[in-house]
Design an enzyme around this catalytic site. Structure first.
Site, PDB file in Angstrom:
ATOM      1  N   ASP A  26      -6.978   4.298  -4.685  1.00  0.00           N
ATOM      2  CA  ASP A  26      -7.655   4.197  -3.379  1.00  0.00           C
ATOM      3  C   ASP A  26      -8.257   5.590  -3.161  1.00  0.00           C
ATOM      4  OD1 ASP A  26      -7.911   2.369  -0.843  1.00  0.00           O
ATOM      5  OD2 ASP A  26      -7.302   4.281  -0.003  1.00  0.00           O
ATOM      6  N   LYS A  81       0.871  -1.185   0.000  1.00  0.00           N
ATOM      7  CA  LYS A  81       0.000   0.000   0.000  1.00  0.00           C
ATOM      8  C   LYS A  81       0.899   1.222   0.000  1.00  0.00           C
ATOM      9  CE  LYS A  81      -4.417   1.117   0.153  1.00  0.00           C
ATOM     10  NZ  LYS A  81      -5.628   0.423  -0.323  1.00  0.00           N
TER      11      LYS A  81
HETATM   12  P1  NDP Z   1     -12.899   7.905  -3.122  1.00  0.00           P
HETATM   13  O1  NDP Z   1     -11.801   8.884  -2.918  1.00  0.00           O
HETATM   14  O2  NDP Z   1     -13.435   7.689  -4.475  1.00  0.00           O
HETATM   15  O3  NDP Z   1     -14.127   8.245  -2.159  1.00  0.00           O
HETATM   16  C1  NDP Z   1     -13.963   8.344  -0.783  1.00  0.00           C
HETATM   17  C2  NDP Z   1     -15.283   8.748  -0.169  1.00  0.00           C
HETATM   18  O4  NDP Z   1     -15.181   8.664   1.246  1.00  0.00           O
HETATM   19  C3  NDP Z   1     -15.654  10.201  -0.468  1.00  0.00           C
HETATM   20  O5  NDP Z   1     -17.041  10.312  -0.473  1.00  0.00           O
HETATM   21  C4  NDP Z   1     -15.038  10.930   0.703  1.00  0.00           C
HETATM   22  O6  NDP Z   1     -15.648  12.174   0.984  1.00  0.00           O
HETATM   23  C5  NDP Z   1     -15.289   9.970   1.830  1.00  0.00           C
HETATM   24  N1  NDP Z   1     -14.254  10.136   2.849  1.00  0.00           N
HETATM   25  C6  NDP Z   1     -12.906  10.031   2.693  1.00  0.00           C
HETATM   26  N2  NDP Z   1     -12.273  10.267   3.836  1.00  0.00           N
HETATM   27  C7  NDP Z   1     -13.230  10.560   4.741  1.00  0.00           C
HETATM   28  C8  NDP Z   1     -13.223  10.885   6.104  1.00  0.00           C
HETATM   29  N3  NDP Z   1     -12.064  10.997   6.788  1.00  0.00           N
HETATM   30  N4  NDP Z   1     -14.413  11.085   6.724  1.00  0.00           N
HETATM   31  C9  NDP Z   1     -15.585  10.995   6.048  1.00  0.00           C
HETATM   32  N5  NDP Z   1     -15.656  10.674   4.735  1.00  0.00           N
HETATM   33  C10 NDP Z   1     -14.502  10.464   4.105  1.00  0.00           C
HETATM   34  O7  NDP Z   1     -12.329   6.539  -2.491  1.00  0.00           O
HETATM   35  P2  NDP Z   1     -12.829   5.044  -2.722  1.00  0.00           P
HETATM   36  O8  NDP Z   1     -14.292   5.024  -2.960  1.00  0.00           O
HETATM   37  O9  NDP Z   1     -11.920   4.422  -3.704  1.00  0.00           O
HETATM   38  O10 NDP Z   1     -12.483   4.381  -1.317  1.00  0.00           O
HETATM   39  C11 NDP Z   1     -13.438   4.315  -0.232  1.00  0.00           C
HETATM   40  C12 NDP Z   1     -13.026   3.225   0.750  1.00  0.00           C
HETATM   41  O11 NDP Z   1     -12.972   1.967   0.053  1.00  0.00           O
HETATM   42  C13 NDP Z   1     -11.645   3.389   1.382  1.00  0.00           C
HETATM   43  O12 NDP Z   1     -11.677   2.863   2.702  1.00  0.00           O
HETATM   44  C14 NDP Z   1     -10.760   2.518   0.511  1.00  0.00           C
HETATM   45  O13 NDP Z   1      -9.589   2.089   1.183  1.00  0.00           O
HETATM   46  C15 NDP Z   1     -11.713   1.354   0.266  1.00  0.00           C
HETATM   47  N6  NDP Z   1     -11.384   0.513  -0.876  1.00  0.00           N
HETATM   48  C16 NDP Z   1     -11.294   1.048  -2.141  1.00  0.00           C
HETATM   49  C17 NDP Z   1     -10.986   0.224  -3.213  1.00  0.00           C
HETATM   50  C18 NDP Z   1     -10.994   0.730  -4.603  1.00  0.00           C
HETATM   51  O14 NDP Z   1     -10.916  -0.104  -5.524  1.00  0.00           O
HETATM   52  N7  NDP Z   1     -11.090   2.013  -4.855  1.00  0.00           N
HETATM   53  C19 NDP Z   1     -10.686  -1.211  -3.011  1.00  0.00           C
HETATM   54  C20 NDP Z   1     -10.900  -1.687  -1.673  1.00  0.00           C
HETATM   55  C21 NDP Z   1     -11.213  -0.833  -0.657  1.00  0.00           C
HETATM   56  P3  NDP Z   1     -14.889  13.528   0.565  1.00  0.00           P
HETATM   57  O15 NDP Z   1     -15.102  13.646  -0.901  1.00  0.00           O
HETATM   58  O16 NDP Z   1     -15.555  14.595   1.368  1.00  0.00           O
HETATM   59  O17 NDP Z   1     -13.448  13.343   0.935  1.00  0.00           O
END
Ligand code: NDP
Length: 451
Positions: free
Chosen positions: A172, A132
Site C-alpha cells: 500500500d 490491513k
Molecule cells: P505509493 O506510496 O506508491 O504512492 C502514494 C502517492 O500518494 C505518492 O505520490 C504520495 O506522495 C502521495 N501521498 C501519500 N500520502 C499523501 C498525503 N498525505 N497527501 C498528499 N499526497 C500523499 O502508494 P499507492 O500508489 O500504492 O497508493 C495510493 C492510494 O491507492 C492509497 O490510498 C492506497 O490505499 C490506494 N490503493 C493502493 C493499492 C495498491 O495496490 N497499491 C490497492 C488499492 C488502493 P509522496 O511521495 O509525497 O508521499
C-alpha cells in the site's frame, strides 16, 4: 417521521454507538458512516441480517495486533515504531489487505482501510477476507539498509500472526516491491517455508505479472465501464490524476493507451500541470524519478518546462475525468464542486476514501458518474488473489491472461454495482458497491453461526 427520517435516525443511533466504542478514530467513523447509510435501509428490508446483528459484528475487528518495532538506523541509534495488523473479517477467506508505511498511520486509519477491504474483497468475487496493517515508519529519506532493517524487525513479529491460509498482506502507500522483498526474505528465513504469504512479490520469486499495474489499470477499466453507460469512451478525454506512486503511474499508462490525455500528477508537496499530456516517454521519467531516485514531482516541471503548483491539489484544473490516486480525504466539498463546475463528470477512485462526505454529496447531487474506491480500486487486490492462486498451483500465467482476468473482474464489479445501485435513470455506485459487497459476506456470516 417519514421513512427517510426514520432511516437517518437509525444511522445516527448506529453511529453514536460506533463513535462511543471507538473514540477518536475519525477515519474509521467516516468509512463506517458511508457504508451504513447504504446498508441500514437494506438491512431493515432483510431482517435476517438485522436479527443476527451482522452490521454490528462487521464493525468489530475479529482481531487487532499491535506491536513494537525496534530497529537500528545507519548511525547505530535505536529507533522505535508501532506495527499493526487488523484482522477484520474472515467469513469468505483468509484475511487479505495491504501494509501501509507512512507517518500518519494509526489505529483509526488502518481500521477504516480494513473495513473497506472486507467489502472490496467480496466485490472481486474471489475468496478473500479483509485485513490491513502497517506502521508509522516513514520510508522517505531512509537508506535502503534502514528500510531493510525496519522491514526485518517488522516481519520478525508479524510472521507469527500470518500465513498463506491465514492472513496474506500486500503493499500500500510506502510499501512497494523493495519493502515486500525485505519482508518476504525475513518471513522465509524465520519460518523456513517458501509460500504465497505476501503478494506483490518479484516476478522471479512468486510474483504475478500485472500485479504492479493492477490497481491503476483496474480503476481505468472501471471508469471505462462507467463512461460506456453514457456511450462514451476515453478517446480525447482530459484526465486529472493525483499522486505519482504505484496507482497513479499505471492509471496514467492505461488512460494514455485508451486515447485519453493525462494532464496532472502530484505528490504531498504539490502538483504538476502539463496541458500537452503525460505521454509514455514522460511517464518513464516519472517512474524513474519516483521508484528509483525517490525524488519529488516538482522535478517533472523542471525537466519538461510545465507549471508546478506548490502545496496545492490538482482539482482546480479543468477535466472530463478525475482519478484521485494519492490518499484519503484529498478532495473536499469545495474541490468537488470546482471539478463539477469545470465539466468533470466521471470520477473513479484509485485511492481509498479520497473524497470527503461533502465531496460525495456533490457528486451524487450532480448525478455524475462516481465510482467509489472499494469498487474502482479493487483490481489491485483482485490480482493479489490471482497471485495467491498461481502460488498454490505453482504456475505463472501470462501477462495477457492476467490482464484479461483483471478486466473481466472489473466488468463484473461494475455490473454488480449497476444491479444493486440503479435508481431510475441514475446509477448510485456507492449504494451498489456497499450492498453488493455486503451480501456475500453477510450470507457467509449467517451460515457460519454466531462467531
Ligand atoms: P505509493 O506510496 O506508491 O504512492 C502514494 C502517492 O500518494 C505518492 O505520490 C504520495 O506522495 C502521495 N501521498 C501519500 N500520502 C499523501 C498525503 N498525505 N497527501 C498528499 N499526497 C500523499 O502508494 P499507492 O500508489 O500504492 O497508493 C495510493 C492510494 O491507492 C492509497 O490510498 C492506497 O490505499 C490506494 N490503493 C493502493 C493499492 C495498491 O495496490 N497499491 C490497492 C488499492 C488502493 P509522496 O511521495 O509525497 O508521499
Amino acid at each position: 417521521m417519514d421513512m427517510a427520517n426514520v432511516m437517518e435516525q437509525k444511522v445516527q443511533d448506529f453511529m453514536a454507538k460506533v463513535i462511543a466504542s471507538n473514540p477518536g478514530e475519525v477515519e474509521f467513523h467516516q468509512a463506517v458512516h458511508e457504508v451504513v447509510e447504504s446498508l441500514i435501509p437494506f438491512v431493515e428490508e432483510n431482517p435476517q441480517y438485522k436479527d443476527a446483528k451482522i452490521l454490528e459484528r462487521m464493525v468489530e475487528p475479529e482481531r487487532v495486533i499491535l506491536f513494537r518495532v525496534p530497529w537500528l538506523n545507519d548511525k547505530g541509534g535505536v529507533e522505535i515504531n508501532k506495527g499493526y495488523r487488523i484482522e477484520m473479517n474472515s467469513a469468505i477467506g483468509p484475511y487479505k489487505g495491504g501494509l501501509r508505511f507512512h507517518p500518519t498511520v494509526n489505529l483509526g486509519i488502518l481500521k477504516f482501510l480494513a473495513f473497506e477491504q472486507v467489502l472490496k474483497n467480496s466485490l472481486t468475487t474471489l475468496p478473500m477476507g479483509g485485513g490491513k496493517g502497517g506502521s508509522d515508519f516513514d520510508p522517505k529519506g531512509k537508506s535502503d539498509n534502514e528500510v531493510m532493517r525496519f522491514a526485518q524487525s517488522f516481519m520478525t513479529e508479524l510472521q507469527r500472526h500470518i500465513g498463506p491460509n491465514t492472513d496474506v498482506p500486500a503493499g500500500d502507500i510506502g510499501v512497494g516491491g523493495r519493502e515486500i522483498g525485505y519482508m518476504y526474505g525475513q518471513y522465509k528465513r524465520i519460518r523456513n517455508e517458501f509460500t504465497g504469504v505476501l503478494t506483490g512479490k518479484g516476478l522471479g520469486w512468486g510474483g504475478s505479472l500485472i500485479r504492479p499495474e493492477a490497481t491503476g489499470y483496474g480503476a481505468v477499466y472501471f471508469a471505462r465501464e462507467m463512461l460506456a453507460t453514457r456511450k462514451e469512451t476515453f478517446t480525447g478525454k482530459v484526465v486529472c490524476i493525483s499522486g505519482s506512486g504505484n496507482v497513479a503511474q499505471y492509471a496514467t499508462e492505461k488512460v494514455t493507451e485508451l486515447g485519453g490525455k493525462v494532464v496532472t500528477l502530484s505528490d504531498s508537496a504539490g502538483f504538476i500541470y502539463d496541458p500537452a499530456g503525460i505521454d509514455a516517454e514522460k511517464l518513464a521519467f516519472v517512474m524513474e524519478l519516483k521508484n528509483v531516485k525517490r525524488g519529488r514531482i516538482k522535478e517533472y516541471a523542471e525537466k519538461f518546462g510545465c507549471e508546478y503548483h506548490e502545496g496545492q491539489r490538482p482539482w482546480i484544473i479543468k477535466c472530463d475525468v478525475a482519478l484521485p490516486c494519492a490518499t484519503q480525504n484529498e478532495i473536499n466539498g469545495e474541490e468537488a464542486q470546482t471539478l463539477v463546475d469545470n465539466g468533470c463528470y466521471c470520477i473513479s477512485e484509485g485511492a481509498n476514501m479520497p473524497s470527503t462526505p461533502d465531496a460525495i454529496t456533490v457528486y451524487i447531487d450532480s448525478k455524475i458518474l462516481y465510482g467509489p474506491g472499494k469498487a474502482a480500486n479493487a483490481g489491485g487486490v483482485a490480482v493479489s488473489g490471482l497471485e495467491m492462486t498461481q502460488n498454490s498451483q505453482r504456475l505463472a500465467w501470462t501477462r495477457e491472461e492476467v490482464d484479461a482476468k483483471l478486466d473481466s473482474i472489473m466488468i463484473d464489479i461494475h455490473e454488480n454495482c449497476v444491479k444493486w445501485g440503479t435508481e431510475g435513470e441514475f446509477i448510485n455506485y456507492v449504494n451498489g458497491a456497499n450492498i453488493a459487497g455486503f451480501v456475500k459476506v453477510a450470507d457467509a456470516m449467517l451460515a457460519q453461526g454466531v462467531v
